[in-house]
Design a protein around this motif. Structure first.
Motif, PDB file in Angstrom:
ATOM      1  N   TRP A  60     -23.141 -84.295 -23.935  1.00 54.37           N
ATOM      2  CA  TRP A  60     -24.529 -83.833 -23.957  1.00 54.37           C
ATOM      3  C   TRP A  60     -25.056 -83.696 -25.385  1.00 54.37           C
ATOM      4  O   TRP A  60     -26.228 -83.989 -25.664  1.00 54.37           O
ATOM      5  CB  TRP A  60     -24.661 -82.497 -23.214  1.00 54.37           C
ATOM      6  CG  TRP A  60     -25.963 -81.802 -23.502  1.00 54.37           C
ATOM      7  CD1 TRP A  60     -26.166 -80.645 -24.177  1.00 54.37           C
ATOM      8  CD2 TRP A  60     -27.273 -82.291 -23.162  1.00 54.37           C
ATOM      9  NE1 TRP A  60     -27.500 -80.354 -24.278  1.00 54.37           N
ATOM     10  CE2 TRP A  60     -28.210 -81.343 -23.650  1.00 54.37           C
ATOM     11  CE3 TRP A  60     -27.746 -83.409 -22.499  1.00 54.37           C
ATOM     12  CZ2 TRP A  60     -29.571 -81.497 -23.497  1.00 54.37           C
ATOM     13  CZ3 TRP A  60     -29.112 -83.559 -22.336  1.00 54.37           C
ATOM     14  CH2 TRP A  60     -30.009 -82.601 -22.830  1.00 54.37           C
ATOM     15  N   LYS A  61     -24.199 -83.284 -26.316  1.00 60.29           N
ATOM     16  CA  LYS A  61     -24.653 -83.134 -27.696  1.00 60.29           C
ATOM     17  C   LYS A  61     -25.132 -84.458 -28.278  1.00 60.29           C
ATOM     18  O   LYS A  61     -26.135 -84.497 -29.009  1.00 60.29           O
ATOM     19  CB  LYS A  61     -23.538 -82.542 -28.557  1.00 60.29           C
ATOM     20  CG  LYS A  61     -23.226 -81.080 -28.238  1.00 60.29           C
ATOM     21  CD  LYS A  61     -22.188 -80.521 -29.202  1.00 60.29           C
ATOM     22  CE  LYS A  61     -21.927 -79.037 -28.912  1.00 60.29           C
ATOM     23  NZ  LYS A  61     -20.914 -78.454 -29.827  1.00 60.29           N
ATOM     24  N   VAL A  77     -26.332 -86.966 -26.532  1.00 59.98           N
ATOM     25  CA  VAL A  77     -27.593 -87.298 -25.851  1.00 59.98           C
ATOM     26  C   VAL A  77     -28.735 -86.456 -26.411  1.00 59.98           C
ATOM     27  O   VAL A  77     -29.850 -86.944 -26.635  1.00 59.98           O
ATOM     28  CB  VAL A  77     -27.453 -87.073 -24.330  1.00 59.98           C
ATOM     29  CG1 VAL A  77     -28.787 -87.278 -23.625  1.00 59.98           C
ATOM     30  CG2 VAL A  77     -26.401 -88.010 -23.749  1.00 59.98           C
ATOM     31  N   GLU A  78     -28.457 -85.188 -26.679  1.00 56.67           N
ATOM     32  CA  GLU A  78     -29.472 -84.288 -27.242  1.00 56.67           C
ATOM     33  C   GLU A  78     -29.914 -84.766 -28.617  1.00 56.67           C
ATOM     34  O   GLU A  78     -31.109 -84.728 -28.952  1.00 56.67           O
ATOM     35  CB  GLU A  78     -28.891 -82.877 -27.331  1.00 56.67           C
ATOM     36  CG  GLU A  78     -29.901 -81.805 -27.726  1.00 56.67           C
ATOM     37  CD  GLU A  78     -29.282 -80.425 -27.746  1.00 56.67           C
ATOM     38  OE1 GLU A  78     -30.017 -79.445 -27.571  1.00 56.67           O
ATOM     39  OE2 GLU A  78     -28.048 -80.326 -27.947  1.00 56.67           O
ATOM     40  N   LYS A 120     -31.885 -82.477 -19.730  1.00 57.67           N
ATOM     41  CA  LYS A 120     -30.612 -81.818 -19.430  1.00 57.67           C
ATOM     42  C   LYS A 120     -30.392 -81.717 -17.932  1.00 57.67           C
ATOM     43  O   LYS A 120     -29.274 -81.885 -17.441  1.00 57.67           O
ATOM     44  CB  LYS A 120     -30.579 -80.425 -20.074  1.00 57.67           C
ATOM     45  CG  LYS A 120     -29.204 -79.773 -19.971  1.00 57.67           C
ATOM     46  CD  LYS A 120     -29.100 -78.533 -20.834  1.00 57.67           C
ATOM     47  CE  LYS A 120     -27.671 -78.005 -20.819  1.00 57.67           C
ATOM     48  NZ  LYS A 120     -27.493 -76.826 -21.692  1.00 57.67           N
ATOM     49  N   ILE A 130     -29.639 -92.178 -23.161  1.00 56.31           N
ATOM     50  CA  ILE A 130     -28.465 -91.822 -22.359  1.00 56.31           C
ATOM     51  C   ILE A 130     -27.331 -92.831 -22.494  1.00 56.31           C
ATOM     52  O   ILE A 130     -26.344 -92.764 -21.765  1.00 56.31           O
ATOM     53  CB  ILE A 130     -28.843 -91.664 -20.870  1.00 56.31           C
ATOM     54  CG1 ILE A 130     -29.317 -92.998 -20.284  1.00 56.31           C
ATOM     55  CG2 ILE A 130     -29.873 -90.570 -20.677  1.00 56.31           C
ATOM     56  CD1 ILE A 130     -29.501 -92.979 -18.779  1.00 56.31           C
ATOM     57  N   LYS A 142     -36.836 -81.845 -23.232  1.00 55.19           N
ATOM     58  CA  LYS A 142     -35.381 -81.780 -23.400  1.00 55.19           C
ATOM     59  C   LYS A 142     -34.731 -81.039 -22.251  1.00 55.19           C
ATOM     60  O   LYS A 142     -33.631 -81.411 -21.802  1.00 55.19           O
ATOM     61  CB  LYS A 142     -35.052 -81.115 -24.734  1.00 55.19           C
ATOM     62  CG  LYS A 142     -33.550 -81.093 -25.041  1.00 55.19           C
ATOM     63  CD  LYS A 142     -33.246 -80.446 -26.369  1.00 55.19           C
ATOM     64  CE  LYS A 142     -33.726 -81.255 -27.538  1.00 55.19           C
ATOM     65  NZ  LYS A 142     -33.272 -80.699 -28.840  1.00 55.19           N
ATOM     66  N   TRP A 156     -29.345 -85.043 -16.840  1.00 55.55           N
ATOM     67  CA  TRP A 156     -27.964 -85.261 -17.264  1.00 55.55           C
ATOM     68  C   TRP A 156     -26.986 -84.596 -16.298  1.00 55.55           C
ATOM     69  O   TRP A 156     -25.969 -85.180 -15.920  1.00 55.55           O
ATOM     70  CB  TRP A 156     -27.792 -84.696 -18.677  1.00 55.55           C
ATOM     71  CG  TRP A 156     -26.377 -84.700 -19.179  1.00 55.55           C
ATOM     72  CD1 TRP A 156     -25.474 -83.680 -19.130  1.00 55.55           C
ATOM     73  CD2 TRP A 156     -25.696 -85.801 -19.791  1.00 55.55           C
ATOM     74  NE1 TRP A 156     -24.286 -84.058 -19.681  1.00 55.55           N
ATOM     75  CE2 TRP A 156     -24.388 -85.357 -20.093  1.00 55.55           C
ATOM     76  CE3 TRP A 156     -26.061 -87.090 -20.124  1.00 55.55           C
ATOM     77  CZ2 TRP A 156     -23.457 -86.176 -20.708  1.00 55.55           C
ATOM     78  CZ3 TRP A 156     -25.132 -87.906 -20.727  1.00 55.55           C
ATOM     79  CH2 TRP A 156     -23.847 -87.458 -21.025  1.00 55.55           C
ATOM     80  N   GLN A 157     -27.299 -83.379 -15.912  1.00 59.66           N
ATOM     81  CA  GLN A 157     -26.421 -82.662 -14.989  1.00 59.66           C
ATOM     82  C   GLN A 157     -26.352 -83.352 -13.632  1.00 59.66           C
ATOM     83  O   GLN A 157     -25.291 -83.403 -12.993  1.00 59.66           O
ATOM     84  CB  GLN A 157     -26.896 -81.211 -14.835  1.00 59.66           C
ATOM     85  CG  GLN A 157     -26.693 -80.385 -16.095  1.00 59.66           C
ATOM     86  CD  GLN A 157     -27.349 -79.021 -16.011  1.00 59.66           C
ATOM     87  OE1 GLN A 157     -28.142 -78.750 -15.094  1.00 59.66           O
ATOM     88  NE2 GLN A 157     -27.010 -78.141 -16.936  1.00 59.66           N
ATOM     89  N   THR A 202     -24.176 -86.584 -14.009  1.00 60.46           N
ATOM     90  CA  THR A 202     -22.751 -86.345 -14.247  1.00 60.46           C
ATOM     91  C   THR A 202     -22.144 -85.415 -13.209  1.00 60.46           C
ATOM     92  O   THR A 202     -21.006 -84.962 -13.379  1.00 60.46           O
ATOM     93  CB  THR A 202     -22.554 -85.735 -15.651  1.00 60.46           C
ATOM     94  OG1 THR A 202     -23.332 -84.529 -15.770  1.00 60.46           O
ATOM     95  CG2 THR A 202     -22.958 -86.716 -16.729  1.00 60.46           C
TER      96      THR A 202
END
Length: 835
Positions: A94-95, A97-98, A153, A119, A149, A156-157, A160
């Motif tokens: 995630w870091k 991607v952030e 996230k 991503i 952002k 992203w969650q 994944t």
């Protein structure tokens, strides 16, 4: 052939030799997928009609190859269902991607166009865009406005999420454009086009409508016009269950390691054992290289000592000793460097008992090593002269010079310009220039056109430049003889030994070239067929000649596959391209278009084709394959060519003994390899067109031969136990195709591709990717798993590992061969041929 899953050894779980011949329609390889009509015994129907049986079978499979230890009740299929992934390793955490969000966001919002790069899906922008829309729609967002952002996230969650059902719902929503919970045929088609684009499968993209119809007819047997998520889930779970997990690899590899010989169990023994194995594997190279180094050292020491006692030593000191010692090694190496390129002689020597002592397959490596020694010797010799000997000659007191070296220089003390302008000086400078030019163009960067030079210097890169520059070295030999004849410090002709070193090797090499010229002119070649594919490949069939590349020795014609990589092969392709175009235009030939190949099915007089000459035959590392029990053949791209020849030769030998079954059994068990595993890895779908016919022929012939012999052996009651072991042989040849442009199994971008591939193959026996009967795997092979499976399946066997391709994989395969030879009861002998 169809074998009960529980009866098959682990290494055969991914075998792709196809099923019964009666499943394969004659023209299936060239035709688009047909629409189903009526009931079908397909994989999808079986899965949908008997879900309880399928999941029970999956549980049995999971218990056999290893389930989830943390959750004993969970099957391998459920664990393997994690394979429906949206993100790969390129995405990072995630870091990462952030950080990319901060890079691509505009006014704090990330838009659809930048979502893929953010991503880690930069190579699949269209797919990432549709995923973005689906996730936004699930969150009641407007895709056109972008996301924050926090929204990213959340996305992203979801992507994944370890829950398979959650990821499956995302995938379904991505396919379901209108959000009605049902997939229409048009929606399926759009996703197929999207997946085909992401995986660079133009052929599949062209038939997207047909494949969409295939999916609908398989998953919608009631003809409702749509499919729901439950039907998609059943099919995907069934497919995922057939994938061998990484845990299987670890367990099978662990089993192989439990067979570690005693001499490898302890660190000291292991070190000694590895050192011993290294010597045993490389002893031929070691003794030849050691002998060569010893000869160089002895000659250099002898010449150094000799000049230490001459009058020149009192003027120039040890500088002249160093220069003359280097010169003596140059004489030897300039003679030896010709021997490794006498290919006719080496080919004949490979078939003699000398091959047990000399590493003839390393001739080019030895040639390069000698060239390096020549480079070093030239530098030492030149620097010793120009930086030390010349200044000392010039600065020497005249009386001392005239007393010691006056007769050698006609009683005239030289100056620096006069030394450079002398015959030895001029010839030396010319030799250095020519050798520097030739050696530079022989390096990989120039020979393979890696270096891109501006016009007109671009002609200096490529094989043609390397070839002609190397021929300039003939001038170097003339200059070397002249250089040695006019030496200042040696006057007697019999002490000028350069010609003694060079005479025999030069005559030997000249005879080689003369024989090649005579053979080229005397042996006629009649071209029977030629065609060109868009994958830049030229395929020719010649009338029979004792020479083989992709044809077997017993074939009636010689076939050659040439990939256009440089200037020479490009020009050759252009010549044939003009002929093929003329045939099509003037003769109105019947064209059969196979997506990437145009073939003119018409015979023409030989005069229309370019004039070709054949030189050879020349040997290769793979020519000794018959001495192994098992073969592992690995080809990258055009590197498959030598192995196609081996596979056809194996089948030809088996078929030739069909009438005398004892001979055939003996060939399998003792007089040749008992089994061959062929792995072909390529990044272009069009590459499969090169050998599609050969792959079908090998698969069909292998299946036919095995069936015939199985029936014969089963019918004879007096057959010995040794002979009956052949009955357990599933396939003499096991072929595995890998397409690296497609994302690996389990990636969401290739999920529909894998689904279509499975359905089509179960229906017609034809693979949608290769167009052959051999099923294609995606991404790259797990080489460690391949070696582990072979070590478990063929204990106490000697396996010949033959690799042909770019040098990138050489080190890894060599290390695996050594590792599994040390850690198991199976011995792997590695051979490579790089291009």
């Amino acid at each position: 052939m169809d074998i009960p899953l529980d009866d098959r050894p682990t290494h055969e779980l991914e075998s792709i030799i196809v099923a019964h011949a009666d499943q394969i329609p004659p023209a299936a390889a060239n035709a688009p997928p047909p629409r189903a009509s009526g009931p079908s015994g397909s994989l999808a129907r079986t899965l949908l009609s008997q879900p309880s049986k399928i999941m029970a079978g999956v549980q049995g499979f999971g218990s056999r190859v290893g389930g989830d230890k943390k959750h004993p009740g969970r099957t391998t299929a459920a664990s393997g269902a994690k394979g429906l992934r949206f993100l790969d390793k390129k995405a990072g955490g995630w870091k990462a991607v952030e950080k990319r969000f901060d890079q691509f966001a505009v006014d704090g919002r990330l838009h659809k166009e930048s979502f893929g790069r953010c991503i880690g899906m930069g190579e699949s922008q269209e797919f990432a865009g549709e995923l973005f829309v689906a996730l936004a729609r699930r969150g009641n967002m407007t895709p056109e406005h972008g996301i924050t952002k926090d929204d990213l996230k959340e996305f992203w969650q979801q992507m994944t999420d370890q829950n398979f059902d959650a990821r499956l719902q995302i995938f379904f929503d991505m396919c379901d454009k209108n959000g009605d919970g049902k997939l229409s045929e048009n929606e399926v088609k759009e996703v197929i086009v999207l997946s085909a684009s992401a995986n660079k499968l133009s052929k599949l993209k062209a038939h997207a409508a047909n494949y969409a119809a295939l999916i609908m007819e398989e998953l919608d047997p009631d003809g409702l016009g749509y499919i729901e998520i439950r039907q998609l889930e059943t099919l995907i779970r069934g497919m995922v269950s057939s994938q061998v997990t990484e845990r299987t690899l670890k367990r099978s590899h662990g089993h192989a390691r439990r067979m570690i010989p005693k001499r490898y169990r302890y660190p000291v023994n292991r070190f000694v054992g590895k050192a011993t194995d290294f010597v045993l594997e490389n002893w031929k190279r070691i003794w030849v290289f050691s002998l060569w180094l010893t000869l160089n050292a002895v000659l250099a020491a002898w010449k150094f000592h000799q000049y230490g006692r001459r009058a020149a030593f009192e003027v120039m000191g040890y500088c002249v000793c160093v220069a003359k010692a280097a010169a003596e090694t140059l004489k030897l190496n300039m003679a030896l460097i010709l021997i490794p390129v006498c290919r006719n002689t080496l080919t004949r020597l490979r078939s003699t008992r000398l091959s047990a002592v000399f590493p003839f397959d390393d001739n080019i490596n030895f040639h390069k090593a000698i060239a390096l020694a020549i480079t070093i010797g030239t530098l030492v010799h030149t620097l010793a002269h120009v930086t030390c000997d010349f200044p000392r000659l010039i600065a020497c007191p005249k009386s001392k010079f005239m007393r010691l070296l006056g007769p050698n220089f006609h009683y005239k003390q030289p100056t620096y310009p006069s030394l450079l302008a002398s015959v030895p000086g001029v010839t030396g400078i010319l030799m250095i220039i020519i050798m520097a030019f030739s050696f530079t163009l022989a390096t990989h960067s120039f020979r393979r056109s890696v270096v891109k030079l501006p016009p007109p210097l671009h002609h200096l890169a490529g094989f043609n430049a390397f070839w002609y520059a190397h021929h300039l070295l003939a001038v170097v030999y003339v200059l070397l003889i002249v250089h040695s004849y006019f030496l200042f410090l040696t006057k007697e002709w019999y002490k000028k030994t350069t010609w003694m070193y060079l005479t025999i090797p030069l005559l030997f090499y000249a005879c080689e070239r003369l024989i090649r010229k005579v053979r080229e002119k005397s042996i006629g070649v009649s071209i029977v067929k030629g065609f060109i594919s868009s994958a830049h490949l030229l395929i020719d069939d010649f009338n029979r000649h004792p020479f083989s590349i992709t044809s077997a020795p017993d074939d009636e014609h010689l076939s050659v596959h040439i990939r256009t990589l440089g200037d020479w092969t490009t020009e050759l392709r252009n010549l044939f391209g003009k002929v093929c175009q003329a045939q099509v235009t003037l003769k109105k030939a019947n064209l059969v278009r196979l997506e990437t190949t145009v073939v003119a099915d018409v015979q023409f007089e030989d005069a229309r084709f370019p004039k070709l000459y054949i030189d050879g035959p020349y040997g290769a590392p793979a020519q000794g394959y018959k001495k192994y029990d098992i073969l592992l053949l690995i080809g990258l791209g055009i590197g498959a060519t030598p192995f196609i020849s081996i596979l056809k030769d194996l089948l030809n030998n088996i078929k030739s003994n069909e009438e005398t079954h004892d001979a055939a059994a003996n060939y399998i068990q003792g007089n040749g390899p008992g089994r061959a595993y062929f792995y072909w890895v390529t990044r272009e779908q069009g590459s499969f067109e090169w050998f599609k016919g050969v792959m079908n022929e090998v698969a069909e012939s292998d299946h036919h031969v095995l069936i015939k012999h199985h029936r014969f052996l089963e019918s004879i009651s007096h057959r010995t136990t040794t002979d009956r072991k052949w009955l357990d042989l599933q396939n003499v040849i096991e072929m595995h195709n890998y397409l690296t442009s497609v994302y690996e199994e389990g990636d969401a971008r290739s999920a529909l591709i894998a689904m279509i591939q499975s359905l089509q193959h179960s229906k017609s026996g034809v693979d949608i990717v290769s167009g052959s009967r051999i099923r294609t795997h995606f991404a790259r092979p797990n080489w460690k798993k391949v070696f582990s499976d072979l070590a478990n399946a063929h204990k106490d066997s000697r396996i010949g590992v033959f690799y042909c391709g770019s040098p990138t994989l050489t080190k890894h395969l060599r290390e695996l061969s050594q590792e599994f030879s040390h850690d198991s009861a199976t011995r792997f002998d590695f051979h490579k041929e790089n291009f």
